[in-house]
Write a protein that holds these residues in place. Structure first.
Motif, PDB file in Angstrom:
ATOM      1  N   LYS A  27      -5.943  10.165   2.020  1.00 26.07           N
ATOM      2  CA  LYS A  27      -6.775  10.768   3.556  1.00 26.07           C
ATOM      3  C   LYS A  27      -6.009  10.148   4.727  1.00 26.07           C
ATOM      4  CE  LYS A  27     -10.446  12.154   1.288  1.00 26.07           C
ATOM      5  NZ  LYS A  27     -10.211  13.158   0.230  1.00 26.07           N
ATOM      6  N   ALA A  28      -4.686  10.208   4.502  1.00 28.80           N
ATOM      7  CA  ALA A  28      -3.843   9.957   5.737  1.00 28.80           C
ATOM      8  C   ALA A  28      -3.970  10.760   6.771  1.00 28.80           C
ATOM      9  CB  ALA A  28      -2.374  10.048   5.161  1.00 28.80           C
ATOM     10  N   GLY A  82       0.872  -1.314  -0.084  1.00 24.66           N
ATOM     11  CA  GLY A  82      -0.127  -0.009   0.032  1.00 24.66           C
ATOM     12  C   GLY A  82       0.745   1.197  -0.037  1.00 24.66           C
ATOM     13  N   GLY A  83       1.933   1.193  -0.217  1.00 27.36           N
ATOM     14  CA  GLY A  83       2.823   2.193  -0.242  1.00 27.36           C
ATOM     15  C   GLY A  83       3.366   2.896  -1.745  1.00 27.36           C
ATOM     16  N   TYR A  84       4.178   3.660  -1.556  1.00 23.81           N
ATOM     17  CA  TYR A  84       4.513   4.654  -2.948  1.00 23.81           C
ATOM     18  C   TYR A  84       5.999   4.696  -2.923  1.00 23.81           C
ATOM     19  CZ  TYR A  84      -0.474   5.202  -2.837  1.00 23.81           C
ATOM     20  OH  TYR A  84      -1.810   4.978  -2.877  1.00 23.81           O
ATOM     21  N   ILE A  85       6.388   4.832  -3.976  1.00 29.11           N
ATOM     22  CA  ILE A  85       7.964   5.198  -4.482  1.00 29.11           C
ATOM     23  C   ILE A  85       7.759   6.163  -5.522  1.00 29.11           C
ATOM     24  CG2 ILE A  85      10.036   4.614  -4.970  1.00 29.11           C
ATOM     25  CD1 ILE A  85       9.810   1.730  -4.267  1.00 29.11           C
ATOM     26  N   LEU A  86       8.178   7.434  -5.482  1.00 30.37           N
ATOM     27  CA  LEU A  86       8.085   8.418  -6.432  1.00 30.37           C
ATOM     28  C   LEU A  86       9.794   8.947  -6.890  1.00 30.37           C
ATOM     29  CD1 LEU A  86       5.836  10.766  -4.504  1.00 30.37           C
ATOM     30  CD2 LEU A  86       5.358   9.032  -6.387  1.00 30.37           C
ATOM     31  N   PHE A  87       9.834   9.341  -7.894  1.00 29.33           N
ATOM     32  CA  PHE A  87      11.191   9.683  -8.473  1.00 29.33           C
ATOM     33  C   PHE A  87      11.096  11.016  -9.290  1.00 29.33           C
ATOM     34  CE2 PHE A  87      10.795   5.087  -8.655  1.00 29.33           C
ATOM     35  CZ  PHE A  87      12.181   4.547  -8.216  1.00 29.33           C
ATOM     36  N   ALA A  88      12.159  11.799  -8.948  1.00 24.60           N
ATOM     37  CA  ALA A  88      12.495  13.101  -9.636  1.00 24.60           C
ATOM     38  C   ALA A  88      13.158  12.560 -10.930  1.00 24.60           C
ATOM     39  CB  ALA A  88      13.378  14.045  -8.966  1.00 24.60           C
ATOM     40  N   LEU A  93       3.714  14.376   0.457  1.00 23.54           N
ATOM     41  CA  LEU A  93       2.702  15.086   1.132  1.00 23.54           C
ATOM     42  C   LEU A  93       1.039  15.165   0.504  1.00 23.54           C
ATOM     43  CD1 LEU A  93       4.633  17.863   2.931  1.00 23.54           C
ATOM     44  CD2 LEU A  93       4.080  15.686   3.956  1.00 23.54           C
ATOM     45  N   GLU A  94       1.416  15.532  -0.897  1.00 23.16           N
ATOM     46  CA  GLU A  94       0.224  15.634  -1.647  1.00 23.16           C
ATOM     47  C   GLU A  94      -0.458  14.324  -1.790  1.00 23.16           C
ATOM     48  OE1 GLU A  94      -0.494  16.504  -6.415  1.00 23.16           O
ATOM     49  OE2 GLU A  94       0.741  17.766  -5.451  1.00 23.16           O
ATOM     50  N   LYS A  95       0.385  13.075  -1.908  1.00 20.78           N
ATOM     51  CA  LYS A  95      -0.211  11.948  -2.186  1.00 20.78           C
ATOM     52  C   LYS A  95      -0.665  11.400  -0.955  1.00 20.78           C
ATOM     53  CE  LYS A  95       1.201   9.068  -5.057  1.00 20.78           C
ATOM     54  NZ  LYS A  95       0.446   8.600  -6.241  1.00 20.78           N
ATOM     55  N   ALA A  96      -0.202  11.587   0.289  1.00 23.23           N
ATOM     56  CA  ALA A  96      -0.635  11.423   1.659  1.00 23.23           C
ATOM     57  C   ALA A  96      -2.024  11.733   1.856  1.00 23.23           C
ATOM     58  CB  ALA A  96       0.188  11.553   2.692  1.00 23.23           C
ATOM     59  N   GLU A 110       1.773   2.050   6.866  1.00 23.88           N
ATOM     60  CA  GLU A 110       2.021   1.510   8.246  1.00 23.88           C
ATOM     61  C   GLU A 110       0.538   1.052   8.707  1.00 23.88           C
ATOM     62  OE1 GLU A 110       5.058   1.055   9.607  1.00 23.88           O
ATOM     63  OE2 GLU A 110       5.662   1.584   7.975  1.00 23.88           O
ATOM     64  N   GLY A 111      -0.682   1.313   8.019  1.00 20.80           N
ATOM     65  CA  GLY A 111      -1.858   1.041   8.429  1.00 20.80           C
ATOM     66  C   GLY A 111      -2.426   2.131   9.283  1.00 20.80           C
ATOM     67  N   TYR A 112      -3.929   2.226   9.422  1.00 19.39           N
ATOM     68  CA  TYR A 112      -4.526   3.088  10.135  1.00 19.39           C
ATOM     69  C   TYR A 112      -4.421   4.423   9.675  1.00 19.39           C
ATOM     70  CZ  TYR A 112      -4.809  -1.020  12.989  1.00 19.39           C
ATOM     71  OH  TYR A 112      -4.921  -2.446  13.546  1.00 19.39           O
ATOM     72  N   GLY A 113      -4.097   4.597   8.409  1.00 19.68           N
ATOM     73  CA  GLY A 113      -4.057   5.940   7.851  1.00 19.68           C
ATOM     74  C   GLY A 113      -2.611   6.825   8.011  1.00 19.68           C
ATOM     75  N   ILE A 114      -1.631   5.835   8.219  1.00 16.75           N
ATOM     76  CA  ILE A 114      -0.243   6.577   8.795  1.00 16.75           C
ATOM     77  C   ILE A 114       0.609   5.758   7.682  1.00 16.75           C
ATOM     78  CG2 ILE A 114       1.362   6.254  10.295  1.00 16.75           C
ATOM     79  CD1 ILE A 114      -0.439   5.717  12.565  1.00 16.75           C
ATOM     80  N   PHE A 115       1.404   6.472   7.066  1.00 13.39           N
ATOM     81  CA  PHE A 115       2.468   6.532   6.137  1.00 13.39           C
ATOM     82  C   PHE A 115       3.991   6.791   6.888  1.00 13.39           C
ATOM     83  CE2 PHE A 115      -1.109   6.839   3.362  1.00 13.39           C
ATOM     84  CZ  PHE A 115      -0.746   5.892   2.387  1.00 13.39           C
ATOM     85  N   GLU A 116       4.841   6.101   6.533  1.00 16.88           N
ATOM     86  CA  GLU A 116       6.155   6.342   6.933  1.00 16.88           C
ATOM     87  C   GLU A 116       7.117   6.873   5.589  1.00 16.88           C
ATOM     88  OE1 GLU A 116      10.132   4.439   9.098  1.00 16.88           O
ATOM     89  OE2 GLU A 116       8.916   2.990   7.832  1.00 16.88           O
ATOM     90  N   LEU A 117       7.697   8.020   5.767  1.00 18.69           N
ATOM     91  CA  LEU A 117       8.659   8.613   4.805  1.00 18.69           C
ATOM     92  C   LEU A 117       9.808   7.836   5.020  1.00 18.69           C
ATOM     93  CD1 LEU A 117       7.929  10.907   2.701  1.00 18.69           C
ATOM     94  CD2 LEU A 117       8.867  12.526   4.247  1.00 18.69           C
ATOM     95  N   ASN A 118      10.504   7.597   3.808  1.00 17.25           N
ATOM     96  CA  ASN A 118      11.800   6.771   3.988  1.00 17.25           C
ATOM     97  C   ASN A 118      12.506   6.806   2.598  1.00 17.25           C
ATOM     98  OD1 ASN A 118      11.142   4.269   2.677  1.00 17.25           O
ATOM     99  ND2 ASN A 118      10.044   4.042   4.658  1.00 17.25           N
TER     100      ASN A 118
END
Length: 162
Positions: free
Chosen positions: A116-117, A58-64, A109-112, A79-87
């Motif tokens: 509805k994070a 359910g995560g994302y990877i973005l590239f410049a 931030l826009e994606k999160a 991470e579940g429950y509307g929580i994302f970890e940036l890394n």
């Protein structure tokens, strides 16, 4: 996804992960981590299998990306429950300090928000003062936390999106 114009870095696109970008995700992060720290077993597993550990969870990877060149990357684990970890944010050495990292953070931030994070978390290292300053400029706050995922991490930060 999004195009930003910034002087010599004009026409940088922020694009979603594709399997052909895996090698860039791996190499950029290996270079960055090995420059400051030591690659851990968990890093190797995630970098070699980002679809399994990030995308399929359910995560994302973005590239410049500029033209056909990948300049940087960032990941958000769900991470579940509307929580994302940036890394796993890394920018090519000769393109650092030009705003690419900020563009990647803003895209996350826009994606999160679109998903509805309610909160974004991250862990970093107190010696990375510039990174901490950038995170704080986006509203991240240092918090107490005991179970950080990497031995190199000693700072835990959160951003509430409520």
């Amino acid at each position: 996804m999004k195009t930003v114009n910034k002087g010599i870095l004009s026409s940088i696109d922020i694009v979603n992960y594709k399997p052909k970008y895996q090698i860039h995700f791996q190499k950029l992060n290996e270079q960055w981590i090995n420059h400051y720290f030591k690659l851990e077993d968990n890093d190797v597993e995630v970098l070699m299998n980002p679809e399994k550990h990030i995308i399929n969870q359910g995560g994302y990877i973005l590239f410049a990306k500029k033209a056909n060149h990948i300049l940087g990357c960032i990941a958000m684990n769900y991470e579940g429950y509307g929580i994302f970890e940036l890394n796993k944010m890394a920018v090519k050495t000769n393109y650092r300090n030009n705003g690419i990292g900020k563009m990647l953070i803003e895209a996350c931030l826009e994606k999160a928000r679109d998903k509805k994070a309610i909160k974004i978390i991250l862990s970093t290292q107190k010696g990375l003062r510039n990174a901490i300053h950038i995170y704080e400029s986006y509203g991240f706050r240092q918090m107490s936390y005991v179970n950080l995922k990497h031995s190199r991490s000693d700072v835990y930060m959160e951003l509430s999106l409520k």
